[in-house]
Design a protein around this motif. Structure first.
Motif, PDB file in Angstrom:
ATOM      1  N   SER A 153       0.813  -1.215   0.000  1.00 27.03           N
ATOM      2  CA  SER A 153       0.000   0.000   0.000  1.00 27.03           C
ATOM      3  C   SER A 153       0.853   1.275   0.000  1.00 27.03           C
ATOM      4  N   THR A 154       2.138   1.145   0.311  1.00 21.82           N
ATOM      5  CA  THR A 154       2.936   2.373   0.423  1.00 21.82           C
ATOM      6  C   THR A 154       4.188   2.359  -0.453  1.00 21.82           C
ATOM      7  N   ILE A 155       4.220   1.477  -1.434  1.00 24.59           N
ATOM      8  CA  ILE A 155       5.392   1.436  -2.329  1.00 24.59           C
ATOM      9  C   ILE A 155       5.590   2.834  -2.933  1.00 24.59           C
TER      10      ILE A 155
ATOM     11  N   GLU B 235       9.951   5.560  -6.790  1.00 25.25           N
ATOM     12  CA  GLU B 235      11.259   5.048  -7.254  1.00 25.25           C
ATOM     13  C   GLU B 235      11.397   3.560  -6.958  1.00 25.25           C
ATOM     14  N   GLN B 236      10.707   3.096  -5.913  1.00 23.06           N
ATOM     15  CA  GLN B 236      10.729   1.663  -5.592  1.00 23.06           C
ATOM     16  C   GLN B 236       9.887   0.900  -6.622  1.00 23.06           C
ATOM     17  N   ASN B 237       8.739   1.497  -6.948  1.00 29.14           N
ATOM     18  CA  ASN B 237       7.848   0.886  -7.936  1.00 29.14           C
ATOM     19  C   ASN B 237       8.558   0.693  -9.268  1.00 29.14           C
TER      20      ASN B 237
ATOM     21  N   ALA C  88      21.179   2.058   3.171  1.00 30.51           N
ATOM     22  CA  ALA C  88      20.674   1.201   4.249  1.00 30.51           C
ATOM     23  C   ALA C  88      19.238   1.597   4.560  1.00 30.51           C
ATOM     24  N   GLY C  89      18.342   0.650   4.554  1.00 32.46           N
ATOM     25  CA  GLY C  89      16.952   0.918   4.898  1.00 32.46           C
ATOM     26  C   GLY C  89      16.130   1.494   3.763  1.00 32.46           C
ATOM     27  N   SER C  90      16.666   1.467   2.555  1.00 30.05           N
ATOM     28  CA  SER C  90      15.919   2.057   1.435  1.00 30.05           C
ATOM     29  C   SER C  90      14.889   1.088   0.858  1.00 30.05           C
ATOM     30  N   GLY C  91      14.855  -0.123   1.400  1.00 31.60           N
ATOM     31  CA  GLY C  91      13.833  -1.076   0.974  1.00 31.60           C
ATOM     32  C   GLY C  91      14.321  -2.066  -0.067  1.00 31.60           C
ATOM     33  N   LYS C  92      15.626  -2.250  -0.182  1.00 25.48           N
ATOM     34  CA  LYS C  92      16.149  -3.157  -1.221  1.00 25.48           C
ATOM     35  C   LYS C  92      15.593  -4.566  -1.091  1.00 25.48           C
ATOM     36  N   THR C  93      15.701  -5.121   0.128  1.00 20.84           N
ATOM     37  CA  THR C  93      15.220  -6.495   0.324  1.00 20.84           C
ATOM     38  C   THR C  93      13.726  -6.560   0.026  1.00 20.84           C
ATOM     39  N   THR C  94      13.009  -5.601   0.590  1.00 22.34           N
ATOM     40  CA  THR C  94      11.559  -5.570   0.419  1.00 22.34           C
ATOM     41  C   THR C  94      11.205  -5.491  -1.066  1.00 22.34           C
ATOM     42  N   ILE C  95      11.902  -4.642  -1.766  1.00 23.38           N
ATOM     43  CA  ILE C  95      11.608  -4.451  -3.183  1.00 23.38           C
ATOM     44  C   ILE C  95      11.925  -5.704  -3.991  1.00 23.38           C
TER      45      ILE C  95
ATOM     46  N   ALA D   6      28.263   0.631   0.853  1.00 18.31           N
ATOM     47  CA  ALA D   6      28.629   1.131   2.177  1.00 18.31           C
ATOM     48  C   ALA D   6      28.537   0.020   3.227  1.00 18.31           C
ATOM     49  N   GLN D   7      27.826  -1.055   2.900  1.00 17.30           N
ATOM     50  CA  GLN D   7      27.709  -2.166   3.851  1.00 17.30           C
ATOM     51  C   GLN D   7      28.570  -3.353   3.422  1.00 17.30           C
ATOM     52  N   GLY D   8      29.494  -3.107   2.505  1.00 18.13           N
ATOM     53  CA  GLY D   8      30.329  -4.203   1.975  1.00 18.13           C
ATOM     54  C   GLY D   8      31.398  -4.612   2.955  1.00 18.13           C
TER      55      GLY D   8
ATOM     56  N   TYR E 243      13.890   4.357   4.640  1.00 18.89           N
ATOM     57  CA  TYR E 243      12.557   4.291   5.245  1.00 18.89           C
ATOM     58  C   TYR E 243      12.618   3.727   6.651  1.00 18.89           C
ATOM     59  N   ARG E 244      13.804   3.234   7.021  1.00 19.71           N
ATOM     60  CA  ARG E 244      13.887   2.537   8.301  1.00 19.71           C
ATOM     61  C   ARG E 244      14.093   3.499   9.465  1.00 19.71           C
ATOM     62  N   THR E 245      15.123   4.323   9.359  1.00 24.57           N
ATOM     63  CA  THR E 245      15.588   5.061  10.534  1.00 24.57           C
ATOM     64  C   THR E 245      15.016   6.476  10.621  1.00 24.57           C
TER      65      THR E 245
ATOM     66  N   LEU F  47      19.104  -7.054   8.834  1.00 26.51           N
ATOM     67  CA  LEU F  47      18.021  -7.114   9.822  1.00 26.51           C
ATOM     68  C   LEU F  47      17.673  -5.708  10.312  1.00 26.51           C
ATOM     69  N   GLU F  48      16.564  -5.598  11.047  1.00 32.53           N
ATOM     70  CA  GLU F  48      16.259  -4.311  11.673  1.00 32.53           C
ATOM     71  C   GLU F  48      15.541  -4.539  12.991  1.00 32.53           C
ATOM     72  N   PHE F  49      15.684  -3.561  13.868  1.00 33.95           N
ATOM     73  CA  PHE F  49      15.104  -3.674  15.201  1.00 33.95           C
ATOM     74  C   PHE F  49      14.508  -2.323  15.589  1.00 33.95           C
TER      75      PHE F  49
ATOM     76  N   THR G 257      22.695   1.521  11.442  1.00 32.10           N
ATOM     77  CA  THR G 257      21.522   1.642  10.562  1.00 32.10           C
ATOM     78  C   THR G 257      20.501   0.521  10.770  1.00 32.10           C
ATOM     79  N   ARG G 258      20.701  -0.327  11.771  1.00 33.78           N
ATOM     80  CA  ARG G 258      19.687  -1.364  12.047  1.00 33.78           C
ATOM     81  C   ARG G 258      18.525  -0.810  12.859  1.00 33.78           C
ATOM     82  N   ALA G 259      18.723   0.377  13.483  1.00 34.48           N
ATOM     83  CA  ALA G 259      17.717   0.894  14.415  1.00 34.48           C
ATOM     84  C   ALA G 259      16.602   1.629  13.683  1.00 34.48           C
TER      85      ALA G 259
HETATM   86  N1  LIG Z   1       7.568   2.085   0.690  1.00 33.78           N
HETATM   87  C1  LIG Z   1       7.662   1.643   1.915  1.00 33.78           C
HETATM   88  N2  LIG Z   1       6.595   1.675   2.730  1.00 33.78           N
HETATM   89  C2  LIG Z   1       6.683   1.241   4.000  1.00 33.78           C
HETATM   90  N3  LIG Z   1       7.781   0.714   4.540  1.00 33.78           N
HETATM   91  C3  LIG Z   1       8.862   0.657   3.771  1.00 33.78           C
HETATM   92  C4  LIG Z   1       8.862   1.111   2.434  1.00 33.78           C
HETATM   93  N4  LIG Z   1      10.083   0.879   1.905  1.00 33.78           N
HETATM   94  C5  LIG Z   1      10.808   0.320   2.884  1.00 33.78           C
HETATM   95  N5  LIG Z   1      10.083   0.187   4.004  1.00 33.78           N
HETATM   96  C6  LIG Z   1      10.521  -0.370   5.276  1.00 33.78           C
HETATM   97  O1  LIG Z   1      11.836   0.074   5.516  1.00 33.78           O
HETATM   98  C7  LIG Z   1      12.563  -0.933   6.196  1.00 33.78           C
HETATM   99  C8  LIG Z   1      13.831  -1.225   5.440  1.00 33.78           C
HETATM  100  O2  LIG Z   1      13.555  -2.027   4.321  1.00 33.78           O
HETATM  101  P1  LIG Z   1      14.568  -3.133   3.817  1.00 33.78           P
HETATM  102  O3  LIG Z   1      15.030  -3.959   4.958  1.00 33.78           O
HETATM  103  O4  LIG Z   1      13.952  -3.790   2.675  1.00 33.78           O
HETATM  104  O5  LIG Z   1      15.746  -2.184   3.351  1.00 33.78           O
HETATM  105  P2  LIG Z   1      17.173  -2.543   2.805  1.00 33.78           P
HETATM  106  O6  LIG Z   1      17.495  -1.513   1.805  1.00 33.78           O
HETATM  107  O7  LIG Z   1      17.224  -3.952   2.385  1.00 33.78           O
HETATM  108  O8  LIG Z   1      18.036  -2.302   4.092  1.00 33.78           O
HETATM  109  P3  LIG Z   1      19.522  -2.736   4.485  1.00 33.78           P
HETATM  110  O9  LIG Z   1      20.388  -2.616   3.292  1.00 33.78           O
HETATM  111  O10 LIG Z   1      19.893  -1.750   5.532  1.00 33.78           O
HETATM  112  O11 LIG Z   1      19.417  -4.102   5.031  1.00 33.78           O
HETATM  113  C9  LIG Z   1      11.629  -2.119   6.334  1.00 33.78           C
HETATM  114  O12 LIG Z   1      11.024  -2.069   7.586  1.00 33.78           O
HETATM  115  C10 LIG Z   1      10.599  -1.883   5.266  1.00 33.78           C
HETATM  116  O13 LIG Z   1       9.359  -2.460   5.602  1.00 33.78           O
END
Ligand SMILES: Nc1ncnc2c1ncn2[C@@H]1O[C@H](COP(=O)(O)OP(=O)(O)OP(=O)(O)O)[C@@H](O)[C@H]1O
Length: 745
Positions: free
Chosen positions: A194-196, A199-201, A218-225, A551-553, A582-584, A693-695, A722-724
């Motif tokens: 619902s919130t993609i 640029e992720q789309n 870090a946290g830009s949603g790579k895994t999620t995408i 940067a995480q290499g 989107y994480r931190t 991971l994230e916490f 960047t895990r927080a």
């Molecule tokens: N469009 C979005 N809407 C809501 N949450 C999002 C969105 N994009 C990313 N997130 C959230 O941001 C967090 C980081 O996403 P993700 O773990 O996929 O990032 P990443 O780029 O793989 O991070 P890293 O490289 O640091 O591991 C997750 O909690 C994810 O649900």
């Protein structure tokens, strides 16, 4: 108050209509399931074993129907509590205006075929993610459609109840996103349909038959995408690809567990989820006891002299090493080619060595070596069958003529009888012998080629000075000696896997069940070029989605340090970057950016999505105190956060800390690669394992092993920070242990 939105009542009614209709379909599906089950049972009972084709067809048809009904039922049940999350008011040029409700799966009216819910992956749903209001275009299987977007609306629906509606223009920075980011309560990854963001789309929907490389902060949603792209891929290309042909390569088993819930949520199952190591071991069927790849990293950060080991690791990941292995394959190929000789049945040459060599070296060169030999064996067997026929015809003619001559040529009866008998005996012996020989010609001939043992072959390269000098002539004598010395004792490391896989691919081929057609790699910055090249060669495809962050290499001594070589390896690939995290919170990202700025890679600073939180807290402490950690832990919990990680640099320090916590009877879990996360406990995590991971909150502690101003340490620290998501604490003897000497905290 949004409840006063002028359309609220109408939307409540629309939701009720959707829910009713879904219930109706669910009831039908339930009845369909029962009747299919009943039909299968009846068909089984009535099965006529003598003439059973009709009965079997019946069972098959009902089983198929059962499967369909079950899928539909499961799909609808999954969205019952939240049938859709958005609506677009849209008009395709030339068509009437439409209100399309977007959800996780589609639902059409059975009679009118009107869409009640449109799948988020459908082409028209792209309008929601991509388009601003006004005139716009969207792509349906390569065809561009034009239209006008009048309005976008989002819904907050919980347990089937409409709570809120909002009209929006851009999806960026909208309230729904803010809420999603603020409210994530689970330590595991979730879907974000619902919130993609735009640029992720674009990455999720980028050309599916083309490779894509994503450098994402870090946290830009790579895994999620990457996971949403898999779901989109199967939705769009499901006709041409089975889920079993898709593979996601994750950094470790812990990570697979971490992402485990998302794929089923996105309607994806059966796709292969594994690690590079497990994949290579399964493909080659090798049983190797691999050294833990993190041990090397740990000794590197512990400051042990590692120059030789680093040189070897780096080299084993390079394309130069790929070329060395390729030369080895060519040497083996040439040795095989030299073994071809003319093939005979009896004294008749049925195939020339030169012809066989040509087949082997040129015509079948697209195949792995052992497959070529298997093919040649088939060609030879069929050729022997044909040639045998010709030989037999010739021989029969020859004997008939000889017998004729003998019968006519001798006056003396006794002499004639002797000659004729000799010819007949000779014929009766030769012909069956030829028949027999022809049958086994191919098998006997091919015995000269023995099967290869990948492990033994590779060990020879690692230990045989002469062979190494021949295949790696560019190396200095000293380097060759170092290389041989390092391998005197048999020990296997991750860096050897690319070579073993490559040898398997070139010599034997990748078994069908492991021949994935589409590959998704997360944390690709930890791969070497040779690993990527080997996969590409073995799978004979470049349909790779590769996401990572330089940067995480943390393994950059043996893996990627830039994207250009990957682009050279995948010339068809598109390259995208994601800069927003989107994480931190803004406050945490500011601290992490300070560390990022110190790196050699000169990566741009990460932009946090506008979300504020507490300023990270630095606590000065001379040594690790379990009770102090417990206090922080409880304070974080009191703030309403749940998943809390205590991250430190090395596994050794993590173990010491966990022991100290145990001694004070503080419940905690030391995360290891093979363990699932229990988010109710304080999680003690070595920095390299925290990657991906994230916490909710993170406490970074550095006592025995501070973070130094070195390449690897900066990255490990950056990963930890960047895990927080919401809160960050740094605890250690000085700020300098976190490379933040001059920071105000
Ligand atoms: N469009 C979005 N809407 C809501 N949450 C999002 C969105 N994009 C990313 N997130 C959230 O941001 C967090 C980081 O996403 P993700 O773990 O996929 O990032 P990443 O780029 O793989 O991070 P890293 O490289 O640091 O591991 C997750 O909690 C994810 O649900």
């Amino acid at each position: 108050m949004t409840a006063q939105h002028p359309d609220f009542k109408a939307e409540v009614e629309r939701l009720a209509y959707t829910k009713n209709y879904m219930q109706q379909i669910l009831n039908e599906s339930q009845r369909g399931l029962q009747s299919a089950q009943e039909n299968i049972r009846k068909s089984m009972a009535d099965l006529d074993y003598l003439d059973s084709s009709l009965g079997y067809n019946n069972i098959l048809a009902n089983a198929r129907f059962f499967e369909m009904a079950r899928n539909q039922k499961e799909g609808l049940e999954a969205i019952q509590k939240k049938p859709y999350f958005a609506r677009i008011h849209f008009q395709k040029t030339g068509d009437p205006e439409e209100f399309l409700y977007i959800g996780k799966t589609s639902l059409f009216h059975r009679e009118t075929h009107e869409p009640i819910i449109v799948d988020w992956r459908s082409p028209v749903a792209n309008v929601y993610y991509d388009g601003r209001l006004g005139d716009m275009e969207y792509d349906v299987r390569g065809e561009i459609h034009k239209g006008h977007l009048f309005a976008k609306r989002q819904y907050k629906i919980q347990d089937g109840e409409l709570l809120d509606i909002r009209d929006i223009d851009l999806t960026t920075n909208d309230e729904l996103l803010q809420e999603a980011l603020a409210g994530k309560a689970d330590v595991r990854l979730t879907e974000i349909v619902s919130t993609i963001q735009k640029e992720q789309n674009e990455i999720i929907r980028a050309h599916l038959r083309q490779p894509i490389i994503v450098q994402g902060a870090a946290g830009s949603g790579k895994t999620t995408i990457a996971l949403h792209r898999i779901s989109y891929f199967l939705y769009t290309m499901g006709e041409h690809f089975n889920p079993e042909q898709l593979m996601i390569l994750a950094p470790n088993k812990l990570f697979i567990d971490y992402i485990g819930d998302v794929l089923p949520e996105l309607g994806v199952d059966k796709i292969c989820q594994t690690t590079f190591t497990d994949y290579v071991l399964a493909t080659t069927k090798l049983k190797l006891k691999l050294q833990n790849p993190n041990e090397q990293l740990e000794s590197l950060v512990a400051g042990e002299p590692q120059q030789v080991a680093s040189w070897i690791s780096e080299m084993k990941g390079s394309l130069y090493y790929r070329d060395v292995i390729e030369r080895y394959v060519q040497k083996i190929e040439q040795e095989i080619a030299n073994q071809f000789e003319d093939v005979f049945i009896e004294k008749y040459c049925i195939m020339r060595a030169s012809h066989l060599k040509k087949l082997f070296l040129y015509e079948f060169s697209y195949m792995p070596i052992e497959k070529r030999l298997a093919h040649i064996k088939k060609v030879l067997a069929s050729h022997a069958r044909q040639k045998k026929q010709a030989i037999l015809i010739t021989l029969h003619k020859k004997y008939d003529a000889a017998l004729g001559r003998a019968l006519d040529g001798f006056r003396d009866d006794e002499k004639r009888r002797r000659v004729v008998t000799k010819f007949i005996d000779e014929r009766d012996e030769r012909i069956p012998a030829i028949e027999k020989e022809a049958k086994s010609t191919a098998t006997v001939y091919m015995r000269r080629f023995s099967k290869h043992n990948i492990k033994t072959l590779y060990r020879s390269l690692l230990t045989n000075a002469e062979l190494l000098a021949e295949l790696a002539p560019e190396w200095h004598y000293l380097e060759q000696q170092q290389f041989l010395q390092a391998h005197a004792k048999e020990q296997w490391v991750l860096e050897d896997l690319a070579a073993l896989y490559y040898l398997q691919a070139r010599l034997k081929g990748i078994p069908d069940e492991w021949k994935m057609r589409v590959v998704f790699i997360d944390e690709v910055q930890d791969y070497s070029l040779f690993q990527l090249a080997a996969l590409k060669t073995g799978l004979e495809t470049d349909m790779f989605t590769m996401v990572g962050d330089l940067a995480q290499g943390i393994h950059s001594y043996r893996s990627l340090t830039a994207w250009e070589p990957v682009q050279d390896l995948f010339p068809r690939a598109s390259f995208r970057t994601l800069q927003k995290s989107y994480r931190t919170t803004i406050e945490i990202m500011e601290v992490a950016n300070k560390v990022l700025a110190q790196m050699d890679e000169q990566l741009p600073l990460v932009e946090p999505v506008v979300r504020h939180g507490n300023v990270p807290t630095y606590i000065e402490a001379p040594s690790f105190d379990a009770l102090q950690i417990q206090e922080i832990f409880e304070a974080i919990r009191a703030n309403g956060h749940h998943s809390i990680a205590l991250i430190c640099k090395t596994t050794a320090e993590a173990k010491t800390m966990q022991q100290a916590l145990k001694d004070k009877k503080i419940a905690s879990q030391l995360l290891t690669e093979n363990e699932s996360i229990n988010q109710d406990l304080l999680l003690v995590v070595p920095s390299h394992l925290a990657k991906g991971l994230e916490f909710d909150a993170v406490i970074v502690a550095a006592f025995d092993t501070p973070f130094y101003d070195t390449k690897v340490d900066r990255k490990l620290l950056y990963v930890a920070l960047t895990r927080a998501m919401h809160e960050l604490y740094l605890i250690g003897p000085t700020k300098n242990t976190f490379l933040l000497e001059n920071e105000q905290m």
